[in-house]
Write a protein that holds these residues in place. Structure first.
Motif, PDB file in Angstrom:
ATOM      1  N   LEU A   6       0.838  -1.195   0.000  1.00 54.24           N
ATOM      2  CA  LEU A   6       0.000   0.000   0.000  1.00 54.24           C
ATOM      3  C   LEU A   6       0.873   1.244   0.000  1.00 54.24           C
ATOM      4  O   LEU A   6       1.893   1.297   0.680  1.00 54.24           O
ATOM      5  N   SER A   7       0.447   2.245  -0.778  1.00 56.24           N
ATOM      6  CA  SER A   7       1.108   3.545  -0.770  1.00 56.24           C
ATOM      7  C   SER A   7       0.049   4.586  -0.431  1.00 56.24           C
ATOM      8  O   SER A   7      -1.055   4.553  -0.978  1.00 56.24           O
ATOM      9  N   ALA A   8       0.364   5.477   0.501  1.00 55.32           N
ATOM     10  CA  ALA A   8      -0.591   6.512   0.901  1.00 55.32           C
ATOM     11  C   ALA A   8       0.078   7.881   0.823  1.00 55.32           C
ATOM     12  O   ALA A   8       1.227   8.046   1.229  1.00 55.32           O
ATOM     13  N   ILE A   9      -0.661   8.849   0.286  1.00 58.39           N
ATOM     14  CA  ILE A   9      -0.168  10.216   0.142  1.00 58.39           C
ATOM     15  C   ILE A   9      -1.050  11.112   0.998  1.00 58.39           C
ATOM     16  O   ILE A   9      -2.289  11.003   0.981  1.00 58.39           O
ATOM     17  N   PHE A  10      -0.411  12.000   1.756  1.00 60.07           N
ATOM     18  CA  PHE A  10      -1.123  12.819   2.723  1.00 60.07           C
ATOM     19  C   PHE A  10      -0.893  14.306   2.482  1.00 60.07           C
ATOM     20  O   PHE A  10       0.108  14.707   1.897  1.00 60.07           O
ATOM     21  N   GLU A  11      -1.819  15.107   2.973  1.00 63.60           N
ATOM     22  CA  GLU A  11      -1.559  16.528   3.121  1.00 63.60           C
ATOM     23  C   GLU A  11      -0.765  16.662   4.414  1.00 63.60           C
ATOM     24  O   GLU A  11      -0.797  15.773   5.274  1.00 63.60           O
ATOM     25  N   ASP A  12      -0.087  17.781   4.584  1.00 64.45           N
ATOM     26  CA  ASP A  12       0.731  17.979   5.783  1.00 64.45           C
ATOM     27  C   ASP A  12      -0.098  17.861   7.061  1.00 64.45           C
ATOM     28  O   ASP A  12       0.373  17.389   8.086  1.00 64.45           O
ATOM     29  N   ASN A  13      -1.376  18.254   6.984  1.00 63.77           N
ATOM     30  CA  ASN A  13      -2.246  18.224   8.168  1.00 63.77           C
ATOM     31  C   ASN A  13      -2.768  16.827   8.500  1.00 63.77           C
ATOM     32  O   ASN A  13      -3.508  16.652   9.461  1.00 63.77           O
ATOM     33  N   GLY A  14      -2.406  15.827   7.671  1.00 64.19           N
ATOM     34  CA  GLY A  14      -2.810  14.453   7.945  1.00 64.19           C
ATOM     35  C   GLY A  14      -3.972  13.955   7.108  1.00 64.19           C
ATOM     36  O   GLY A  14      -4.266  12.762   7.104  1.00 64.19           O
ATOM     37  N   LYS A  15      -4.661  14.856   6.402  1.00 60.91           N
ATOM     38  CA  LYS A  15      -5.759  14.417   5.531  1.00 60.91           C
ATOM     39  C   LYS A  15      -5.191  13.562   4.397  1.00 60.91           C
ATOM     40  O   LYS A  15      -4.093  13.805   3.905  1.00 60.91           O
ATOM     41  N   ILE A  16      -5.949  12.574   3.973  1.00 59.75           N
ATOM     42  CA  ILE A  16      -5.496  11.617   2.965  1.00 59.75           C
ATOM     43  C   ILE A  16      -5.807  12.144   1.562  1.00 59.75           C
ATOM     44  O   ILE A  16      -6.953  12.437   1.245  1.00 59.75           O
ATOM     45  N   LEU A  17      -4.764  12.249   0.745  1.00 59.00           N
ATOM     46  CA  LEU A  17      -4.907  12.666  -0.657  1.00 59.00           C
ATOM     47  C   LEU A  17      -5.067  11.459  -1.573  1.00 59.00           C
ATOM     48  O   LEU A  17      -5.734  11.532  -2.594  1.00 59.00           O
ATOM     49  N   GLY A  18      -4.422  10.354  -1.221  1.00 61.70           N
ATOM     50  CA  GLY A  18      -4.489   9.185  -2.079  1.00 61.70           C
ATOM     51  C   GLY A  18      -4.079   7.924  -1.356  1.00 61.70           C
ATOM     52  O   GLY A  18      -3.235   7.952  -0.471  1.00 61.70           O
ATOM     53  N   VAL A  19      -4.697   6.820  -1.740  1.00 62.85           N
ATOM     54  CA  VAL A  19      -4.354   5.501  -1.201  1.00 62.85           C
ATOM     55  C   VAL A  19      -4.346   4.548  -2.390  1.00 62.85           C
ATOM     56  O   VAL A  19      -5.319   4.477  -3.131  1.00 62.85           O
ATOM     57  N   MET A  20      -3.246   3.846  -2.573  1.00 65.03           N
ATOM     58  CA  MET A  20      -3.176   2.904  -3.667  1.00 65.03           C
ATOM     59  C   MET A  20      -2.669   1.550  -3.202  1.00 65.03           C
ATOM     60  O   MET A  20      -1.477   1.388  -2.939  1.00 65.03           O
ATOM     61  N   PRO A  21      -3.572   0.567  -3.066  1.00 65.19           N
ATOM     62  CA  PRO A  21      -3.104  -0.795  -2.824  1.00 65.19           C
ATOM     63  C   PRO A  21      -2.310  -1.271  -4.030  1.00 65.19           C
ATOM     64  O   PRO A  21      -2.742  -1.077  -5.172  1.00 65.19           O
TER      65      PRO A  21
END
Length: 151
Positions: A131-146
């Motif tokens: 899994l790869s996850a991309i976040f905003e600096d504040n912790g909100k999730i921008l993307g999740v890719m299994p």
């Protein structure tokens, strides 16, 4: 489909029908640019990102749409469909615990760097990314890719 497009689509949480750069002003991906930037992210930030990702994955498993909406970035809410969320849910084995494999940044063409954490299943000696996850600096999730989910 090439890997750059797959990563591009991951910004919209495994989107299939979208072009993220057209939906979100200012966030464009240069196909010839190296997108991963090695970096050091504080332990506190990593803990925040991990906590939010695990809450997000738990909310997906229990179909808790309210929590899912609270954890994803406003920038992707309009393009995250039930089908996209199902692909993420189906791409992760909920019986296995995730642990951090690699930490870095996802760099967009406009110069913005977003925290990017790659995960593996705990106890997997092969250190295979799941899994790869991309976040905003504040912790909100921008993307999740299994990894391995067909785009």
């Amino acid at each position: 489909m090439n890997s750059m497009r797959k990563l591009f689509l991951s910004l919209a949480i495994v989107g299939g029908q979208l072009m993220f750069a057209q939906k979100v002003v200012g966030l464009k991906v240069d196909k010839n640019q190296k997108q991963e930037v090695p970096a050091t992210i504080s332990k506190e930030k990593i803990n925040l990102y991990n906590s939010n990702l695990f809450k997000f994955l738990d909310a997906l498993q229990s179909s808790d749409q309210k929590t899912v909406d609270e954890l994803i970035s406003d920038k992707v809410k309009e393009i995250v469909t039930e089908d996209i969320l199902k692909k993420v849910k189906d791409g992760i084995d909920p019986s296995k615990k995730l642990e951090v494999l690699k930490v870095g940044y996802y760099s967009t063409m406009d110069g913005l760097n977003h925290p990017n954490i790659k995960y593996k299943y705990a106890g997997d000696a092969s250190s295979k990314e799941v899994l790869s996850a991309i976040f905003e600096d504040n912790g909100k999730i921008l993307g999740v890719m299994p990894i391995g989910v067909d785009q």
